[in-house]
Structures are given as structure tokens and as C-alpha cells.
Design an enzyme around this catalytic site. Structure first.
Site, mmCIF file in Angstrom:
data_model
loop_
_atom_site.group_PDB
_atom_site.id
_atom_site.type_symbol
_atom_site.label_atom_id
_atom_site.label_comp_id
_atom_site.label_asym_id
_atom_site.label_seq_id
_atom_site.Cartn_x
_atom_site.Cartn_y
_atom_site.Cartn_z
ATOM 1 N N GLU A 1 21.787 -26.616 -54.218
ATOM 2 C CA GLU A 1 22.688 -25.509 -54.569
ATOM 3 C C GLU A 1 23.155 -25.545 -56.014
ATOM 4 O O GLU A 1 23.853 -24.642 -56.463
ATOM 5 C CB GLU A 1 23.909 -25.518 -53.652
ATOM 6 C CG GLU A 1 24.836 -26.697 -53.851
ATOM 7 C CD GLU A 1 26.063 -26.613 -52.949
ATOM 8 O OE1 GLU A 1 27.178 -26.759 -53.475
ATOM 9 O OE2 GLU A 1 25.907 -26.403 -51.727
ATOM 10 N N GLU B 1 18.771 -11.961 -36.585
ATOM 11 C CA GLU B 1 19.134 -11.269 -35.352
ATOM 12 C C GLU B 1 19.004 -9.755 -35.450
ATOM 13 O O GLU B 1 19.082 -9.063 -34.431
ATOM 14 C CB GLU B 1 20.563 -11.645 -34.948
ATOM 15 C CG GLU B 1 20.673 -13.102 -34.475
ATOM 16 C CD GLU B 1 22.094 -13.542 -34.200
ATOM 17 O OE1 GLU B 1 23.038 -12.822 -34.616
ATOM 18 O OE2 GLU B 1 22.274 -14.610 -33.590
#
Length: 278
Positions: A113, A82
Site C-alpha cells: 500500500e 456481488e
């Protein structure tokens, strides 16, 4: 040394959720969510220190990287993605990386992960250097992908920060600027997409917005460098230019805005001209 306890994994104080009405569930979730801003408020001094370090590096030409897994990784990618449309900065100035790669944005990638070296390899693919800052995001504070990535960064002389919800978590030991937001046990035990995720989103908003203001990407309270990528944003831009310059001819201002490509440049161009008919 006291044993590390994951507050985020402690049992929820709310029991037998399946027996509650919709209204009761919504009220209780909202009651828990109300605790988050106060927890963030307590972390403002730590957030300030991290923002100052990021700003210094970015003013000197560095970049900001977010490193996370699961919900934490997705939140980092959202914040990074953004920045270009909101502040008009180039893609690649703020980068979000997630364990498992882009496919993990929409679908969980099992065991991604758990590799303590993959985070560093992902950073190296972007030519990470000591000019940059890396912020690890992990509600638990134990995610190997993130903790290992920050450890490699420190060894390479790269400034690190973190956002976690567990005090004393391993990630705080490899972060030069740790931010710990203690929101307590989750409404559903261990579901850190809830309060922990909300806390991380708030902190990320604070970090990127404050950094961009420090970099001169905002004037007054306006997104003068935002990308004019749709009609809504063009309309917003026209109105900002009209307010700043006093020009009242909407179509004339729109033409200047589209020709210049940004609110800031349009304002500068208009102010350099002779006054327009009002």
C-alpha cells in the site's frame, strides 16, 4: 490550517480489555457498533452526491472502480464481486482493486500500500478512462496506494470519490465526491477493521444497491436480474415469478424460468402467453 488528526488512531476509551469477561467484551463491542449507523446517516448528503455522479457515468456506459488496501480493499472487492450475481450485470462493470493484487485478498502483502503510483498502474491495466468513476476506500485517508491513485485519476480527468473515517484526511483533497463517516476511536486502538470497516461496508452497500436500482436492475423490491446459479436462487426466482404472474404451478414456472434465464425474462414470457391453469 488545523493539523490533521487521525481520529481512527486515537486511544480506545475501553481499557484493560484482557481483564473483562466474554459478556462484558461483547456488550462493549456492540455498544461501539451501535454508533456506526448514526455516523453513516450524517454522511447521506455526501453519499447521495457520489451516487448521482456514479449513476450518470454508468448510464453513459462507464464503469465503477473501487481502489483500496487491506480491509478497505477487501470490502471493495466483496461489493464488486456481488454485483453480477445479485443484479445480473456483467463482470467488469464494477471492479474492485486491492494493493498487492489478488493474493492480498486472503493474506496481507507487506508494503504494497506504500507505492503512490501502483494504484494508477492497476487502474491502467483495466483501460481506465474519463468514462469511468473511481472510489478510493481508506479508513485512515492516508494510504499512498489509494491517495496516489486518485490523484492520477484527477489529473486524467476521471471523476473520483472516497470513503474515509477521518475528516480532513489527504484522500478528501483528491476526491471530487468525498464521503467521510466519523465513527470515532476503535474498540481496540487503531483496529479499523472494526467500526471503520463496518461503516465502509454499509456505505458500499448503499452505493452499489442505489446505483443498480437507478440502472433498472431491480423491479419493485425484487432482484429480477439475479443469476440463477444455485437451487436456492432458482427457488427464489420461481416464487418471484409466481407472485408476479399469478401462475401457481411451481414446476411449470420453474421450467419457464430456466428456459428464459432470468426472472425478468420469465415474467415477460409468461405474461405474453395465454393464461395458465391456476
Amino acid at each position: 490550517m488545523a493539523a490533521f488528526i487521525k481520529i481512527t488512531e486515537q486511544p480506545s476509551p475501553h481499557r484493560h480489555l484482557e481483564q473483562l469477561s466474554i459478556r462484558e467484551l461483547l456488550i462493549r463491542i456492540n455498544e461501539e457498533d451501535k454508533k456506526v449507523p448514526y455516523a453513516v446517516e450524517k454522511a447521506i448528503p455526501a453519499i447521495e452526491a457520489l451516487v448521482s455522479a456514479i449513476t450518470d457515468k454508468m448510464l453513459a456506459g462507464g464503469r465503477l472502480f473501487y481502489l483500496g488496501a487491506g480491509t478497505s480493499g477487501r470490502l471493495g472487492i466483496v461489493d464488486a464481486s456481488e454485483c453480477p450475481p445479485t443484479f445480473g450485470v456483467p463482470h467488469g462493470l464494477v471492479v474492485g482493486l486491492i494493493a498487492g493484487g489478488d493474493q492480498a485478498i486472503r493474506k496481507a502483502v507487506e508494503y504494497a500500500e506504500d507505492d503512490p503510483d501502483q494504484g494508477w498502474r492497476d487502474l491502467q491495466a483495466h483501460q481506465i478512462s474519463a468514462k469511468d468513476v473511481v472510489v478510493g476506500i481508506a479508513a485512515s485517508g492516508t494510504t499512498p496506494y489509494v491517495v496516489g491513485g486518485l490523484r492520477h485519476c484527477q489529473q486524467a480527468g476521471i471523476i473520483t470519490g472516497c470513503i474515509t473515517c477521518n475528516p480532513g484526511a489527504p484522500i478528501t483533497e483528491v476526491a471530487d465526491f468525498p464521503v467521510v463517516v466519523v465513527v470515532g476511536p476503535e474498540f481496540i486502538t487503531g483496529s479499523t477493521r472494526m467500526k471503520s470497516g463496518t461503516a465502509q461496508k454499509l456505505v458500499l452497500n448503499m452505493i452499489s444497491t442505489t446505483v443498480m436500482i437507478q440502472l433498472g436492475r431491480v423491479e419493485d423490491n425484487k432482484m429480477v436480474n439475479m443469476q440463477l446459479s444455485n437451487e436456492k436462487l432458482i427457488d427464489r426466482g420461481v416464487r418471484m415469478v409466481m407472485e408476479k404472474t399469478g401462475w401457481q404451478d411451481y414446476q411449470q414456472v420453474k421450467s419457464v424460468l430456466l428456459a428464459q434465464g432470468s426472472v425478468k425474462k420469465a415474467i415477460e414470457a409468461i405474461l405474453q402467453q395465454t393464461p395458465s391453469p391456476r
